[in-house]
Design an enzyme around this catalytic site. Structure first.
Site, PDB file in Angstrom:
ATOM      1  N   SER A 135       0.854  -1.179   0.000  1.00  0.00           N
ATOM      2  CA  SER A 135       0.000   0.000   0.000  1.00  0.00           C
ATOM      3  C   SER A 135       0.895   1.234   0.000  1.00  0.00           C
ATOM      4  CB  SER A 135      -0.878  -0.034   1.263  1.00  0.00           C
ATOM      5  OG  SER A 135      -1.582   1.173   1.421  1.00  0.00           O
ATOM      6  N   LYS A 161      -1.156  -0.918  -4.397  1.00  0.00           N
ATOM      7  CA  LYS A 161      -2.355  -0.147  -4.037  1.00  0.00           C
ATOM      8  C   LYS A 161      -1.940   1.294  -3.788  1.00  0.00           C
ATOM      9  CE  LYS A 161      -4.657  -0.003   0.417  1.00  0.00           C
ATOM     10  NZ  LYS A 161      -5.289  -0.817   1.483  1.00  0.00           N
ATOM     11  N   LYS A 163      -2.890   5.043  -2.444  1.00  0.00           N
ATOM     12  CA  LYS A 163      -3.809   5.851  -1.656  1.00  0.00           C
ATOM     13  C   LYS A 163      -4.195   7.068  -2.494  1.00  0.00           C
ATOM     14  CE  LYS A 163      -3.902   3.700   2.337  1.00  0.00           C
ATOM     15  NZ  LYS A 163      -5.155   3.168   2.910  1.00  0.00           N
ATOM     16  N   ASP A 188      -7.143   3.127  -2.927  1.00  0.00           N
ATOM     17  CA  ASP A 188      -7.848   3.145  -1.647  1.00  0.00           C
ATOM     18  C   ASP A 188      -8.113   4.601  -1.274  1.00  0.00           C
ATOM     19  OD1 ASP A 188      -8.888   2.772   0.863  1.00  0.00           O
ATOM     20  OD2 ASP A 188      -7.125   1.752   1.703  1.00  0.00           O
ATOM     21  N   GLU A 213     -11.065   0.731  -3.353  1.00  0.00           N
ATOM     22  CA  GLU A 213     -11.324   0.423  -1.943  1.00  0.00           C
ATOM     23  C   GLU A 213     -11.934   1.621  -1.223  1.00  0.00           C
ATOM     24  OE1 GLU A 213      -7.846  -1.235  -0.106  1.00  0.00           O
ATOM     25  OE2 GLU A 213      -8.571  -0.939   1.933  1.00  0.00           O
ATOM     26  N   ASP A 238     -13.580  -1.669   3.224  1.00  0.00           N
ATOM     27  CA  ASP A 238     -12.652  -1.815   4.353  1.00  0.00           C
ATOM     28  C   ASP A 238     -13.374  -1.262   5.594  1.00  0.00           C
ATOM     29  OD1 ASP A 238     -10.641  -1.397   6.253  1.00  0.00           O
ATOM     30  OD2 ASP A 238      -9.207  -0.465   4.919  1.00  0.00           O
ATOM     31  N   LYS A 262      -9.630  -7.173   8.058  1.00  0.00           N
ATOM     32  CA  LYS A 262      -8.608  -6.820   9.051  1.00  0.00           C
ATOM     33  C   LYS A 262      -9.116  -7.318  10.383  1.00  0.00           C
ATOM     34  CE  LYS A 262      -7.146  -2.502   6.830  1.00  0.00           C
ATOM     35  NZ  LYS A 262      -7.263  -1.023   6.864  1.00  0.00           N
ATOM     36  N   GLY A 290      -4.032  -4.391   6.155  1.00  0.00           N
ATOM     37  CA  GLY A 290      -2.978  -4.162   7.150  1.00  0.00           C
ATOM     38  C   GLY A 290      -3.162  -2.822   7.811  1.00  0.00           C
TER      39      GLY A 290
HETATM   40  O1  OSB Z   1      -7.047   1.716   4.636  1.00  0.00           O
HETATM   41  O2  OSB Z   1      -5.984  -0.071   4.352  1.00  0.00           O
HETATM   42  C1  OSB Z   1      -6.075   1.037   4.897  1.00  0.00           C
HETATM   43  C2  OSB Z   1      -2.947   1.733   6.969  1.00  0.00           C
HETATM   44  C3  OSB Z   1      -3.500   2.318   8.078  1.00  0.00           C
HETATM   45  C4  OSB Z   1      -4.850   2.527   8.118  1.00  0.00           C
HETATM   46  C5  OSB Z   1      -5.660   2.131   7.045  1.00  0.00           C
HETATM   47  C6  OSB Z   1      -5.122   1.504   5.950  1.00  0.00           C
HETATM   48  C7  OSB Z   1      -3.730   1.344   5.890  1.00  0.00           C
HETATM   49  C8  OSB Z   1      -3.042   0.781   4.741  1.00  0.00           C
HETATM   50  C9  OSB Z   1      -1.668   0.204   4.961  1.00  0.00           C
HETATM   51  O3  OSB Z   1      -3.471   0.829   3.616  1.00  0.00           O
HETATM   52  C10 OSB Z   1      -1.664  -1.263   4.917  1.00  0.00           C
HETATM   53  C11 OSB Z   1      -0.373  -1.827   5.465  1.00  0.00           C
HETATM   54  O4  OSB Z   1       0.620  -1.805   4.745  1.00  0.00           O
HETATM   55  O5  OSB Z   1      -0.356  -2.267   6.626  1.00  0.00           O
HETATM   56 MG    MG Z   2      -8.217   0.590   3.299  1.00  0.00          MG
END
Ligand code: OSB
Ligand code: MG
Length: 369
Positions: A135, A161, A163, A188, A213, A238, A262, A290
């Site tokens: 991510s 992925k 952001k 995402d 996402e 999510d 998660k 994650g």
């Molecule tokens: O939305 O998936 C998410 C990290 C912190 C809070 C929300 C998210 C995320 C990530 C990172 O996308 C995922 C990771 O590498 O742990």
């Molecule tokens: Mg997410």
């Protein structure tokens, strides 16, 4: 079953190798609560996925600490309670899935260490390696983004992925897609958009994405269903999925075609498995999300991702993507983009004592050891 003797709450802070920016905020350190549990049989560790701010969910560290210390711990200290019975033991505490999941993780770890079984085996994991994605946070420039993506692809990650947030979306994603026409690519939004932004999603719909996402508010399954009907690209939820009941509703409504699981967000590994089971039965692919976990929470994520319905690469990235030095032995990505599922008893990892002490900013012991 064995009696829970004592609990140790720890707030830790670890520098991240690079700032992680999302539509809801930026982190430069990983600040999390770790829980060490002692039972008559064994010790177990849990990691809370809450962060310092209530940006991703309502829960945050200071609040989770109080929930754990004053509301969850008193319900289990000195009691003979199993991981299967925790939901009942915690019935008087509404919500707070991340705090509850922390206790469940530590208890499962202790139980399984006592029994000499791995968490993955216990949950029903069927593979010994899992496919990993990464991510990528929002970067200052498109050049930074392209460079990071290049680096992660060279390491072997099987899905990228990105952001996104309003204003930093279509152009960025298109640039990455043009540089890498054939990779599995997703975005995402962390709930940053509304239905008025439908043109953004129509443009993203042309970029061959694996999924989009959490585009809209976490509370809004109905509008996700509306948006999904407008797009070819699957939506993935999510933040909206906080329980198996939420997952069932989202799938039935057509609010998503993919689910991010998660364990912390849904109140623990056992509820996460229920979501996996119902999604598998409904033919909906899932993947393991994650929360920038240390090696403790990462071990739990990998165990979960070994279940058969986890057919898409997860945000289960290597330790070095987050930390210069993890609290456990590092999780390492193979050149083929997979990572080994821990096989030792319980989580299969323990934090290094010296690293944990250095990272600890607060410590509180509960119960008699
Ligand atoms: O939305 O998936 C998410 C990290 C912190 C809070 C929300 C998210 C995320 C990530 C990172 O996308 C995922 C990771 O590498 O742990
Ligand atoms: Mg997410």
């Amino acid at each position: 079953m064995s009696r829970i003797r004592s609990l140790e709450l720890r707030l830790i802070s670890q520098p991240l190798v690079r700032p992680f920016r999302t539509s809801f905020g930026e982190d430069t350190t990983k600040d999390a609560i770790l829980l060490r549990m002692e039972t008559d049989d064994a010790e177990g560790w849990g990691e809370c996925v809450a962060g310092p701010e209530p940006g991703y969910s309502e829960e945050f560290n200071e609040e989770a600490w109080i929930t754990l210390r004053d509301h969850l711990a008193p319900r289990i200290l000195g009691a003979d309670v199993s991981s299967e019975e925790l939901t009942n033991a915690f019935a008087g505490v509404r919500g707070h899935p991340m705090a509850k999941a922390t206790v469940e993780m530590a208890l499962l770890d202790a139980e399984l260490r006592g029994a000499g079984r791995s968490l993955s085996e216990h949950l029903g994991g069927e593979r010994d390696r899992v496919a990993c994605g990464v991510s990528v946070g929002i970067t200052p420039t498109v050049e930074d983004l392209l460079q990071q993506v290049e680096g992660y692809l060279a390491e072997g990650y099987r899905r990228i992925k990105l952001k996104i947030e309003p204003g930093t979306d279509v152009e960025r994603v298109r640039a990455v897609r043009e540089a890498h026409p054939d990779i599995l690519l997703s975005v995402d939004a962390n709930a940053a958009y509304s239905l008025e932004d439908v043109d953004v999603f129509r443009a993203l719909d042309e970029l061959g994405l694996l999924m989009i996402e959490q585009p809209l508010s976490y509370e809004d399954l109905l509008r996700h269903a509306k948006l999904q009907r407008e797009l070819r690209t699957p939506l993935c939820l999510d933040e909206s999925i906080r329980s198996a009941a939420d997952a069932a509703a989202a799938i039935e409504l057509g609010a998503c075609r993919i689910v991010n699981i998660k364990q912390g967000r849904v109140g623990g590994l056992l509820e996460a498995r229920r979501i996996h089971d119902l999604a598998l039965a409904a033919g909906v692919p899932v993947w393991c999300g994650g929360m920038l976990e240390t090696g403790i929470g990462r071990a739990a994520n990998l165990a979960l991702a070994a279940l058969p319905g986890f057919t898409l690469p997860g945000d289960t990235s290597a330790s070095r993507r987050y930390f210069r030095e993890d609290l456990t032995d590092p999780f390492v990505l193979d050149q083929d983009g997979t990572m080994a599922v821990p096989t030792g008893p319980g989580l299969g990892v323990v934090p290094h004592g010296d690293r944990i002490e250095r990272a600890t900013v607060r410590l509180e012991r509960l119960g008699k050891s």
